[in-house]
Write a protein that holds these residues in place. Sequence first.
Motif: not given
Length: 1583
Positions: A325-347
């Motif tokens: 429906t477009g609403k945000t839920a807790d991460l626990s509802f999305c069952k996934q082993e490896k979560l995406p990276m939330t950081f990266q180096a940049c210029v």
Amino acid sequence: MGLQARRSASQSLGAAGPRPAVLPLLLPLLLLVCPGTRGAPGEAETPTLYLWKTGPWGRCMGDECGPGGIQTRAVWCAHSEGWTTLHTNCKQAERPSNQQNCFKVCDWHKELYDWRLGPWNQCQPVISKSLEKPLECIKGEEGIQVREITCIQKEKDVPAEDIICEYFEPKPLLEQACLIPCQQDCIVSEFSAWSECSKTCGSGLQHRTRQVVAPPQFGGSGCPNLTEFQVCQSSPCEAAESLYSLQVGPWSTCSMPHSRQVRQARRRGKNKERDKDRGKGVKDPEARELIKKKRNRNRQNRQENKYWDIQIGYQTREVMCTNKTGKTADLSFCKQEKLPMTFQACVIMKECQVSEWSEWSPCSKTCHDMASPKGTRVRMRLIRQFPIGSEKECPELEEKEPCVSQGDGVAPCATYSWRTTEWTECRVDPLLSQQDKRRGNQTALCGGGIQTREVYCVQAKQNLPSQLNTPKDKEASKPVDVKSCTGPVPNTTQLCHIPCPTECEVSPWTAWGPCTYENCNDQQGKKGFKLRKRRITNEPTGGSGGTGNCPHLLEAIPCEEPSCYDWKAVRLGDCEPDNGKECGPGTQVQEVVCINSDGGAQCPNSSALQEVRSCNEHPCTVYHWQTGPWGQCIEDTSVSSFNTTTTWNGEASCSVGMQTRKVICVRVNVGQVGPKKCPESLRPETVRPCLLPCRKDCIVTPYSDWTPCPSSCKEGDSGIRKQTRHRVVIQLPANGGRDCTDPLYEEKACEAPQVCQSYRWKTHKWRRCQLVPWSVQQESPGAQEGCGPGRQARAITCRKQDGGQASIHECLQNAGPVPALTQACQIPCQDDCQFTSWSKFSSCNGDCGAVRTRKRTIVGKSKKKEKCKNSHLYPLIETQYCPCDKYNAQPVGNWSDCILPEGKVEVLLGMKVQGDIKECGQGYRYQAMACYDQNGRLVETSRCNSHGYIEEACIIPCPSDCKLSEWSNWSRCSKSCGSGVKVRSKWLREKPYNGGRPCPKLDHVNQAQVYEVVPCHSDCNQYIWVTEPWSVCKVTFVNMRDNCGEGVQTRKVRCMQNTADGPSDHVEDYLCDPEEMPLGSRECKLPCPEDCVISEWGPWTRCTLPCNQNSFRQRSADPIRQPADEGRACPDAIEKEPCNLNKNCFHYYYNVTDWSTCQLSEKAVCGNGIKTRMLDCVRSDGKSVNLKYCEELGLEKNWQMNTSCMVECPVNCQLSDWSPWSECSQTCGLTGKMIRRRTVTQPFQGDGRPCPALMEQSKPCPVKPCYQWQYGQWSPCKVQDAQCGEGTRTRNISCVVSDGSADDFSKVVDEEFCTDTEPIIDGNKKMVLEESCTQPCPGDCYLKDWSSWSLCQLTCVNGEDLGFGGIQVRSRAVIIQELENQYLCPEQMLETRPCDDGQCYEYKWMASAWKGSSRTVWCQRSDGVNVTGGCLVVRQPDADRSCNPPCSQPHSYCSETRTCSCEEGYTEVMSSNGTLEQCTLIPVVVIPTVEDKREDVKTSRAVHPTQPSSNPAGRGRTWFLQPFGPDGRLKTWVYGVAAGAFVLLIFIVSMIYLACKKPKKPQRRQNNRLKPLTLAYDGDADM
């Protein structure tokens, strides 16, 4: 109300009488109109009566230009009615000023002030008188638009008073008419096909979209929805649908770590270095030196990298779990082993930084030139720091502007002018045709000719003397590049004339003179000479010295007993006054006598000087002196006092010479004899002085400057470069002058060209991998300190090819794209697999189908990990097919023109003469060869062992001129008596071909009309009638007694040729004049013995002129025997007859013949000639007679018999040399061409050879493959380790080859082929291989990608552009995945841009065929695209034609006219209001047919046009007649049939009456007249 009140007022006026009611109404009206009629005016009312008036401001006056001037105007007081009054009547306090300060404009202000024109604002509609607008807009609405116009001071850019600019130029228009086009609604395309269902199971959505074709303009309505949705059902879902998906947000902007963290990191680094230094202290000095060098090098690298300030930071992103429906839920509802990276180096992004502008360079034009006065000047700036990660490019680094060199010291620019050499000698041979026999012997040709000269360009001398005195003058006259001269090129050829020699003409010989001594002063011996002379009667020209080609003028015969004679003056005669006067000046004639000088005795008289004797008894021994031609003039050194440069015969002469000739004594008909045989005293001179013409040496110009060597270096160009210089012969040697021995052309090799300095980028080692700070990482689950993804930078420097350092700007221009400055890196964590880098590919062995490999190995602890050994996930070897080396060559394109082998034509002294340049013969034509590999890809032609061309020999046929026969013999003179013409002609032998000289105009028998006509004169006495004597008179009625009486006598008459010795040969009778033929027979009388006998008649006397019947001519006869007494008396001895004109009396007059054709010398081809004509004596009856008849009358002869004329010279077309081959029209591909051209230097004239059509030749260029970079397709949007959100999509670039044609789709080749190709795709240097994208989450409502740009469309009316420019549009449609989320949808988007190559499109309604009562109607663009919108709604055709009310009656249907009609076989019965009431069956009319023996029925029925007719059971056809219309009235055809039947009935009755009526007598004729009617009737009956 008002009308009623007025009406009542008028009624009251009429009732009460006029006067009492008029006064109360008119009085207030008078007071209003004439306010002065009231009582005394109050003081408060004066301002309304008197007003101040002002005139226009006068001209600004002042001593100096600019502000400070004064201008005045007139001010006066006026009454409100307009007349002027005293100043005191107006209020003084309100008096306007009559003077103000102003700006005095001077001429030099023109440079400082100018009008500034603002842009036109939007077109505003003009308020129309009629507010009603038309239903249909055709062109638009007229409007008006305005703009701001201000006068500005240009230097300070500040506004000034308008009057300053108006002084120089009137103020431009502030407003103009404009057009507001018709409103254009949004136009969209057809819908696409329905998409697949959004869900594979359960209930989903499918959509279809359309795009905007034309945006709404000029107030048109907006776009409809671009998307349509519909629910789709699939098989029911087995498992429960996932309601949640992992979504990643966009990356944040790149930021640096916190300052405290930086400090801590720096401190940690220093501690490490200190520990290292402690360890280094124990190392040896060599190691220290190495470390020192390394540090210096690193420092230098850092310094070299000053153009890029690379700072590595970090960026983060958010990871969320979202419901559908477009609403945000807790991460626990999305069952996934490896979560995406939330950081990266940049210029860290850095903008481009540039230096300040440098000073302007000096003006490129250093001299003053009025033709092109402006040069350019340049200023530069440098890049201080290059952009990193920024979309914005660096600004322009170079700026140019026009400039003018000013100042006193600026010299005027050099000007250039054309110079010409002397004309060459006049030559006739180039004008000769191919068949002319004179080509073999060209000596003594004369008449019209052609001469040439050379043209060259020199720097014009400013006020310099014409003589080349100083070195500066010589410098000025040397040839320069012809491109410097701009004016018209002087002629290089011209027609000339060589005068033809006039042959010597001499008079007849005089009579032989008396025998005289050779020298009367020396009278020795008894030998003398008799002389005879002749003289030259004309002025001979040409030949060897004028009279040198004349025959001898004196002949001598030796004689004996010579004597000498002399003239002796006797006395002077009387003075005869001039002009027949009695006195005054006059003339005395001296009387002389010829005496013998011996003894002074007088000469004998003329009779004694004549002696007659028989002649030709022995041959005369005649002697004369014979002279040879004068020899060459040889300089006589003995004569030194002769002044130089005397003119003789119009030519400058510089010295005296001597000429000699041979003189011999010749005996006529024998030959040379001793000189004593000829009179020595009359011997011609053998030596004479002559003037030598001035010696002319060869003069050449100084050498031109050397042509420049190529300044720019070209890689791989091994050809030897040469530079050349030339000079021009401006005076050819003559009269023994110095020859032109020095070369006119020199060349030398250029100095070794500078080695092309190439540059390359040098990349330094990658620095250490920089990770995201741990303080940021530790918030992410599963992160490990000190490992993971990061970014590393490196330094790059610019180097020359030899390794030397170079400026970074050199590499930017010459070394291709900048290498990557940063890259992603990975510090392996404990769980990661580590490998070595890939090795290079192994070499290929050359076999087709072989493979090459490259390898890598597992390193470190990874060897022990099982997952790292999985070769599917982590392959250790890669293979690649080797390229196959199979090539095939094939010809492409058309053959070139036939090209002659190139080579210099050796021409004497640089002079070109007509016909010298070879333009025909064997040449070669070329066809380009293309080389393809086994995959059909174009490769270099050298791979096919080809030099790029197929050569084929070809022939350029040589032109063949028109060939004519030789001259025929002259025809006989057209008149046998008097002056006529004789003709000779030539016939066509061979027509011209291949552009040869054309033939003269041909007549109908294909004979060339080449003829010559000359006048001729035939002696009228050339042929004469000669008669024999009359025969004896034969008496017809014989008097037997006396044998006398009347009879006949005859004679022979013959035509004879008349000669000096009398008639000679008998010729044909037609040559003599038949009118003058004497009679061959006549009556005669044989006189009887007693009769009178008279002689023959004498000749007729002449009639006196002019002829007159009153005058007579006569002839007489003499009596021979008088008659006897009884004999017949003598007739009249004189016979008279009147003089009748053209019978026996004639007038004579001179007639002149037509001019002959232009007669040239035998040695001339064209030029000046002579036309002649002759006098003819014509008798009044038109017959030509002997000239003596006219001469006897002494008639005037004032005609000119000769006149000069001109024969046009046949000048062949002359062409320039071929220009050098142009550059190839294409840099690569199959279609490139090289072109060379030539120009006409001498147009053809007269019957010369015309110019060829081929003035341009082309040949194909060698085929080169076209290599370019090309983008691949974008990959789908990928979100790493998540289902939706911000992701990336990538694409590759590949090197492709094509043949340059539009239909050749590019084929991918190895990237090494594109190493020399500039990395530009679609005109953009910046390559975008990766970009961020958004992957919508399940349930999201999102915008589709932009549609492609629409076609460029203009605003047009009736196919004509209104000038608003083209426009393109693209759009984004909305895609809904869940109906519940519609409220979250964004707006659909529209984007427009202007474009250039627009077209006019029209929109028309289209309709399909009717299907029942409906059809499809749609709008279509003129290029065939179906659209929604664009067509006018008012013109939309009907899509439905159902009747209202519906047709419910039985057997009725709805017709095309949307009214109810009946089916076939039924007739309509209509109600009174025009609607169908019922359908009634029509009775059947049966018409039996003759053929149908079985009583089949032919029926007649009205067939409905829209329904197929079907025969009822049986063999007949049925027609139903419907006499009543839908309205219940009789139909029109019923009335027509009734009228026709009535006429037919009357006709039948009248026929029966005529047939039964009793005939009268003249029945046959009546029957005949009625027969056609009967026939007509019979015919009708049969029908």
